[in-house]
Design a protein around this motif. Sequence first.
Motif, PDB file in Angstrom:
ATOM      1  N   GLY A  63       0.816  -1.542  -0.066  1.00  0.00           N
ATOM      2  CA  GLY A  63      -0.133   0.300   0.239  1.00  0.00           C
ATOM      3  C   GLY A  63       0.958   0.932   0.083  1.00  0.00           C
ATOM      4  N   ALA A  64       2.248   0.871   0.917  1.00  0.00           N
ATOM      5  CA  ALA A  64       2.904   2.749   1.027  1.00  0.00           C
ATOM      6  C   ALA A  64       3.877   2.773  -0.612  1.00  0.00           C
ATOM      7  CB  ALA A  64       3.858   2.067   1.456  1.00  0.00           C
ATOM      8  N   PHE A  65       4.030   1.657  -1.340  1.00  0.00           N
ATOM      9  CA  PHE A  65       4.441   1.739  -2.369  1.00  0.00           C
ATOM     10  C   PHE A  65       4.018   2.428  -3.561  1.00  0.00           C
ATOM     11  CE2 PHE A  65       7.790  -1.458  -1.519  1.00  0.00           C
ATOM     12  CZ  PHE A  65       8.945  -1.210  -0.518  1.00  0.00           C
ATOM     13  N   ARG A  66       2.094   1.729  -3.347  1.00  0.00           N
ATOM     14  CA  ARG A  66       1.145   2.549  -4.287  1.00  0.00           C
ATOM     15  C   ARG A  66       1.337   3.778  -3.892  1.00  0.00           C
ATOM     16  NH1 ARG A  66       1.332   0.413  -8.439  1.00  0.00           N
ATOM     17  NH2 ARG A  66      -0.542   2.095  -9.241  1.00  0.00           N
ATOM     18  N   MET A  67       1.129   4.450  -2.498  1.00  0.00           N
ATOM     19  CA  MET A  67       0.732   6.062  -2.555  1.00  0.00           C
ATOM     20  C   MET A  67       2.396   6.398  -2.935  1.00  0.00           C
ATOM     21  SD  MET A  67      -1.654   6.423  -1.087  1.00  0.00           S
ATOM     22  CE  MET A  67      -2.274   8.090  -0.016  1.00  0.00           C
ATOM     23  N   VAL A 105      -1.239  12.254  -6.683  1.00  0.00           N
ATOM     24  CA  VAL A 105      -1.821  12.352  -4.603  1.00  0.00           C
ATOM     25  C   VAL A 105      -2.052  13.820  -3.891  1.00  0.00           C
ATOM     26  CG1 VAL A 105      -1.939  12.300  -2.219  1.00  0.00           C
ATOM     27  CG2 VAL A 105      -1.762  10.025  -4.042  1.00  0.00           C
ATOM     28  N   PRO A 106      -3.125  14.121  -3.109  1.00  0.00           N
ATOM     29  CA  PRO A 106      -2.605  16.368  -3.547  1.00  0.00           C
ATOM     30  C   PRO A 106      -1.662  16.050  -2.690  1.00  0.00           C
ATOM     31  CG  PRO A 106      -5.077  15.177  -2.807  1.00  0.00           C
ATOM     32  CD  PRO A 106      -3.735  14.172  -3.451  1.00  0.00           C
ATOM     33  N   GLU A 107      -1.522  15.551  -1.213  1.00  0.00           N
ATOM     34  CA  GLU A 107      -1.259  16.395   0.220  1.00  0.00           C
ATOM     35  C   GLU A 107      -0.071  15.611   0.196  1.00  0.00           C
ATOM     36  OE1 GLU A 107      -2.905  18.260   2.278  1.00  0.00           O
ATOM     37  OE2 GLU A 107      -4.110  18.067   0.865  1.00  0.00           O
ATOM     38  N   GLY A 165      -2.535  -2.917  -3.187  1.00  0.00           N
ATOM     39  CA  GLY A 165      -1.270  -2.850  -2.820  1.00  0.00           C
ATOM     40  C   GLY A 165      -0.767  -3.864  -3.616  1.00  0.00           C
ATOM     41  N   GLY A 166      -0.553  -5.437  -2.082  1.00  0.00           N
ATOM     42  CA  GLY A 166       0.049  -6.428  -1.974  1.00  0.00           C
ATOM     43  C   GLY A 166      -0.457  -6.898  -3.196  1.00  0.00           C
ATOM     44  N   ALA A 167      -1.806  -7.037  -3.851  1.00  0.00           N
ATOM     45  CA  ALA A 167      -1.396  -7.711  -5.109  1.00  0.00           C
ATOM     46  C   ALA A 167      -0.897  -7.251  -5.942  1.00  0.00           C
ATOM     47  CB  ALA A 167      -2.904  -8.127  -5.707  1.00  0.00           C
ATOM     48  N   PHE A 168      -0.508  -5.944  -6.544  1.00  0.00           N
ATOM     49  CA  PHE A 168       0.147  -5.179  -7.262  1.00  0.00           C
ATOM     50  C   PHE A 168       1.450  -5.582  -7.069  1.00  0.00           C
ATOM     51  CE2 PHE A 168      -2.662  -2.082  -8.171  1.00  0.00           C
ATOM     52  CZ  PHE A 168      -3.970  -2.733  -8.441  1.00  0.00           C
TER      53      PHE A 168
END
Lengths: 204, 204
Positions: free
Chosen positions: A158-162, A171-173, B157-160
């Motif tokens: 998730g962090a990598f995708r962000m 991502v605006p902020e 994200g994990g799946a990606f």
Amino acid sequence: MLAAVRPDLRARVVDAALDLFSGQGYFNTSVHEIVRAAGVSIGSIYHHFGDKEGIARALHAHLGGRMAQMVEDAVARHDTCREQSRELVARLFAMTEAEPRTMAFLFYARHREFLPDEPPVCSSRPFVLLRELVERGMARGEVRRLDVLVASSSLFGGAFRMIASRLDGIVPEPLPVYLDEVWGCGWRAVAADIPQPSRRRKSA
Amino acid sequence: MLAAVRPDLRARVVDAALDLFSGQGYFNTSVHEIVRAAGVSIGSIYHHFGDKEGIARALHAHLGGRMAQMVEDAVARHDTCREQSRELVARLFAMTEAEPRTMAFLFYARHREFLPDEPPVCSSRPFVLLRELVERGMARGEVRRLDVLVASSSLFGGAFRMIASRLDGIVPEPLPVYLDEVWGCGWRAVAADIPQPSRRRKSA
DNA sequence: GTCTATATCATGATAGAC
DNA sequence: GTCTATCATGATATAGAC
């Protein structure tokens, strides 16, 4: 004294290359562009780096080393997988804001296409450190028993995708704004002991 | 009759281009290589596609359309965010095994570097559908109230990352083997109602 | 070690016959 | 619409003076 040694020449070239490579890509950047941006002669570049790939190799080694150092620092600062992973995401987010070019080059570029001899990114030292971090977390009982690849992908995916989305301008902020939510999601994904924030009890 | 119309010419070119682009990258592939691989003349290629970018544009449009269709199908087949997201990951995993070249091109290539006018991947239709899926999940109360970008990044994200790792040769088994674990992690990350598998009660 | 000027060559693209 | 033969550009890389 025009031909004096310039100790910062390599640094200037590598920095200009980072700018250009992360901005428009390795293949869209000619050596002459690097020459202009770095303010050095093409002769010096080939003297120091051998060929165009050599510039990319030097850049890759430099940034990869810094990243590995950063990961090691973050991990060494804490004892639990929970704290280590949070610190790591925090630093990655901060680094993305402070040095977007660096993150773009490290996370985002297809190194295989211009550094054929380099091992794939996921085999590089920082990624191995992530997997080890997760393995220790499992051994300590913090992290559920899962396939190690699945666990590290889920904890940090998730962090990598962000990061990728932020670099894409979606991502605006600034990323640190999202730190608690993002790391919290990753941790819930793999934690053995799930924090129960506002769970209304249904039956038992 | 050597100059007869070949209705499959475009398809042959696009297919050869997919092979070469996903294998060695767009910039490492010359038009002459595509000519050889597709078994057509360079004149025909420029007649049909205009320039080298045109080949990439056709390929991108073709695969992007298929991907969007697949996502819509998967979503339409279920009512809940939980089922929809699982179906989606399952299909993406299956597609990665069946057509790794397609997934490599769609997920992995830096399109911005050779298709400057194309919007970033994360703004493309399939990604928008993912975010909408997550938003509906929040509205239904299935998904916790989170920033939409954070939630969709955490859910998928994990799946990606597993897909990227599989394409890099890091993941030994076919991806469907990991489906339950991977989707389960993503779902725990964002679900409002957390499944409680083996949680030992601590206090209350 | 640094520089300028030049060589080499592969590539994207075109011309024009059929 | 398809093909072969050819062009023109601009890239990487080198030579050699200073």
